[in-house]
Design an enzyme around this catalytic site. Structure first.
Site, PDB file in Angstrom:
ATOM      1  N   CYS A 383       0.829  -1.202   0.000  1.00  0.00           N
ATOM      2  CA  CYS A 383       0.000   0.000   0.000  1.00  0.00           C
ATOM      3  C   CYS A 383       0.871   1.263   0.000  1.00  0.00           C
ATOM      4  O   CYS A 383       1.361   1.659  -1.049  1.00  0.00           O
ATOM      5  CB  CYS A 383      -0.985  -0.038   1.162  1.00  0.00           C
ATOM      6  SG  CYS A 383      -2.378   1.060   0.888  1.00  0.00           S
ATOM      7  N   HIS A 509      -3.465  -4.909   0.520  1.00  0.00           N
ATOM      8  CA  HIS A 509      -2.843  -5.480   1.727  1.00  0.00           C
ATOM      9  C   HIS A 509      -2.973  -7.004   1.642  1.00  0.00           C
ATOM     10  O   HIS A 509      -3.831  -7.600   2.314  1.00  0.00           O
ATOM     11  CB  HIS A 509      -3.546  -4.971   2.984  1.00  0.00           C
ATOM     12  CG  HIS A 509      -3.254  -3.540   3.297  1.00  0.00           C
ATOM     13  ND1 HIS A 509      -2.117  -3.135   3.947  1.00  0.00           N
ATOM     14  CD2 HIS A 509      -3.954  -2.427   3.024  1.00  0.00           C
ATOM     15  CE1 HIS A 509      -2.134  -1.817   4.068  1.00  0.00           C
ATOM     16  NE2 HIS A 509      -3.235  -1.364   3.523  1.00  0.00           N
ATOM     17  N   GLU A 511      -1.417  -9.203   2.973  1.00  0.00           N
ATOM     18  CA  GLU A 511      -1.177  -9.868   4.265  1.00  0.00           C
ATOM     19  C   GLU A 511      -2.483 -10.293   4.939  1.00  0.00           C
ATOM     20  O   GLU A 511      -2.507 -11.226   5.732  1.00  0.00           O
ATOM     21  CB  GLU A 511      -0.354  -8.966   5.207  1.00  0.00           C
ATOM     22  CG  GLU A 511      -1.026  -7.674   5.680  1.00  0.00           C
ATOM     23  CD  GLU A 511      -0.798  -6.487   4.755  1.00  0.00           C
ATOM     24  OE1 GLU A 511      -0.523  -6.706   3.562  1.00  0.00           O
ATOM     25  OE2 GLU A 511      -0.903  -5.332   5.225  1.00  0.00           O
TER      26      GLU A 511
HETATM   27  N1  GLN Z   1      -1.752   6.707   3.337  1.00  0.00           N
HETATM   28  C1  GLN Z   1      -1.895   6.016   2.103  1.00  0.00           C
HETATM   29  C2  GLN Z   1      -3.280   6.166   1.513  1.00  0.00           C
HETATM   30  O1  GLN Z   1      -4.193   6.532   2.184  1.00  0.00           O
HETATM   31  C3  GLN Z   1      -1.567   4.537   2.262  1.00  0.00           C
HETATM   32  C4  GLN Z   1      -2.538   3.805   3.108  1.00  0.00           C
HETATM   33  C5  GLN Z   1      -2.059   2.445   3.535  1.00  0.00           C
HETATM   34  O2  GLN Z   1      -0.873   2.154   3.503  1.00  0.00           O
HETATM   35  N2  GLN Z   1      -2.962   1.612   3.978  1.00  0.00           N
HETATM   36  O3  GLN Z   1      -3.470   5.907   0.343  1.00  0.00           O
END
Ligand code: GLN
Length: 557
Positions: A383, A509, A511
């Site tokens: 992400c 994600h 994970e």
């Molecule tokens: N802050 C970033 C966003 O909002 C990444 C978010 C995250 O890593 N879950 O896109």
């Protein structure tokens, strides 16, 4: 079959591992082929975990259906191997807002609305509805917090009421401290009394302690609690959380529980048990160790990136390896030069940048990514880890000075990562990110992404507001960044990778979907790359060490 219930309560202090006990009970019931699902109550007045600080509360876990829930759901899913839904999470916020909105629509017209019976009644109704809708044989309810807290008192009262009409087995998790070599039972005696005052008599005492419960301790506890000694269960520290179901089996907890629930003890699925044992064995007895640096922001607690840690453990177990993960606070890297970064990161076989929010420590992460790219150290970006991979590439390969995300610099010269169009103008903070499971198309069979997933159509869970700015797709690609995964309508970039070495970033994600025995494909590929990197590193250092000894003496040439 009418649903039966197990209620897991914790006494004395938090952090005793109620989630592991709940997950282990689920696993045992599942091994007997009963349809068992969890339900978790959290007393906070937030509607969900999404608006809470991960540093204080631990990871925010995301389900397929967009729900942002307590990290225990990650554990339930990993133990059960089943995708769960948001209606299995009740928070103080959700239940109060339900009662208050019912009061406004006049559902309780004429009555004064009270904790008992209205709020507790609503809880019981919620639980019964969920059980019926999902055709659950056993619902295992974990009560967040500690017995005696104000926050969960009304929920425990609701459990007492549930037990008046339905089959409920109560499991109380407690702690036996050791003092001068003696296991102390007094705190548990008092905790037991507190529960009795609430009208609940536990059917099992599960005791956390270092070492095993001594026979003398069991005798004493049995005397004070009216429980037979076999119902005082040992929950000693284990090397891996996945050992607890096996520990419970060894104490015949499964048989007693089934009997209490009035369920026939049909044969256990032995093949599934052996498979589970095999997976635990692989985690416990690795032949090798790999060293991974996870460069993040919330590195002070074990809970913040628990799914990332678990996903690495699952993947490493497949290769017979134990991961040694160093959680590095990226703010400490912010001001280091290339040499300083190399000093910190040179011992590692792979680098992960997990998800995150806000500006702090971002520059340190970008430096770590640059180090990985130039040194061909395997890199996995999750992400935010994808977004920073893009920023690093834009700055250092495409020559776009000042490239940044609008999240960190609203006036960036090149906002290569930008707010998603549908996020613009949104005022509401709760539940408003791009959340839950989304499809992704992997375009090219030659990419790392395809090699990992072995499929061109995949789905992963998301939680973000920002995204690669499509205006920069071309310049990034022209300079060698591979865009390997996109949303089905091609409007969002989902996966990027470096042309050389192993470096892959995903907007998702992955994970969250990793499980013991079936690790996330991306983590599996990453760990495999780390193992090859380690081998190459060992070979080259062995060669360097050997060189002088194998040099031909000058006189012979
Ligand atoms: N802050 C970033 C966003 O909002 C990444 C978010 C995250 O890593 N879950 O896109």
């Amino acid at each position: 079959m009418q649903t039966r219930f197990v209620v897991v309560l914790g006494s004395l202090m938090s952090g005793l591992g109620k989630g592991v006990v709940t997950s282990s009970i689920l696993k045992l019931l599942d091994l007997y082929n009963y349809r068992a699902l969890p339900l978790k109550f959290d007393g906070y007045l937030n509607m969900d975990a999404g608006t809470m600080n991960p540093y204080q509360h631990g990871e925010v876990f995301v389900l397929n259906d967009r729900s942002e829930v307590d990290m225990d759901f990650g554990m339930y899913e990993r133990f059960l191997g089943r995708d769960l839904t948001g209606d299995l999470s009740i928070t103080g916020g959700k239940i109060f807002s339900k009662v208050i909105s019912k009061e406004r629509t006049g559902d309780y017209l004429g009555e004064d609305v009270q904790i008992i019976p209205h709020l507790t009644g609503e809880i019981v109704r919620w639980i019964e509805n969920v059980s019926e809708e999902k055709k659950i044989d056993v619902l295992v309810i974990e009560v967040g917090g500690t017995v005696g807290d104000l926050e969960n008192g009304y929920f425990i009262e609701a459990m007492r009421q549930l037990a008046l009409k339905r089959k409920v087995v109560f499991v109380n998790l407690t702690y036996l401290p050791t003092n001068s070599g003696e296991q102390k039972t007094k705190p548990t005696q008092l905790a037991f009394r507190t529960l009795m005052q609430l009208g609940i008599r536990p059917d099992f005492l599960v005791c956390r302690c270092s070492g095993r419960i001594k026979e003398k301790t069991k005798e004493k506890l049995a005397l004070f609690t009216n429980l037979t000694q076999e119902r005082i269960i040992n929950d000693s520290n284990t090397k891996s959380i996945y050992e607890l179901p096996l520990q419970l089996l060894a104490q015949n907890f499964d048989k007693m529980l089934l009997k209490d629930l009035g369920l026939e003890e049909r044969g256990m699925d032995n093949a599934a048990l052996e498979k589970f044992r095999g997976n635990v064995d692989k985690i416990l007895n690795p032949a090798k160790t790999i060293n991974i640096a996870a460069v993040g922001k919330y590195t002070g607690t074990d809970d913040t990136y628990v799914s990332v840690k678990e996903a690495v453990v699952h993947a490493a177990a497949i290769f017979g390896a134990r991961p040694n993960i160093a959680w590095l606070d990226s703010s400490g890297l912010d001001d280091l030069d290339d040499e300083g970064i190399a000093k910190v990161l040179s011992g590692f076989d792979g680098i992960i940048v997990p998800g995150g929010f806000g500006k702090r420590g971002v520059e340190g992460k970008i430096k770590a990514i640059k180090y990985a790219r130039l040194g061909k150290v395997p890199y996995l970006g999750l992400c935010l880890g994808l977004q920073l991979m893009v920023i690093e590439f834009a700055r250092n390969v495409c020559g776009l000075d000042g490239a940044n995300s609008t999240e960190f610099d609203g006036n960036a010269k090149h906002n290569v990562v930008d707010l998603m169009p549908e996020q613009r103008g949104l005022k509401e903070k709760g539940g408003s990110m791009r959340l839950g499971s989304y499809a992704c198309v992997i375009r090219n069979a030659g990419t790392m992404a395809f090699k990992a997933y072995q499929s061109s159509n995949i789905e992963e869970r998301h939680r973000h507001r920002y995204e690669l700015n499509n205006e920069y797709r071309k310049v990034l690609q022209d300079n060698g960044l591979v865009i390997s995964g996109v949303s089905p309508d091609d409007s969002l970039v989902e996966i990027v990778e470096w042309g050389e070495g192993f470096g892959i970033g995903t907007q998702a994600h992955p994970e969250f979907k990793s499980r013991p025995g079936s690790p996330s494909p991306l983590f599996k590929s990453f760990v495999s790359a780390c193992m090859s990197f380690q081998e190459r590193k060992d070979l080259s250092s062995a060669a360097a060490w050997r060189t002088p000894a194998f040099e031909e003496p000058a006189s012979l040439t």
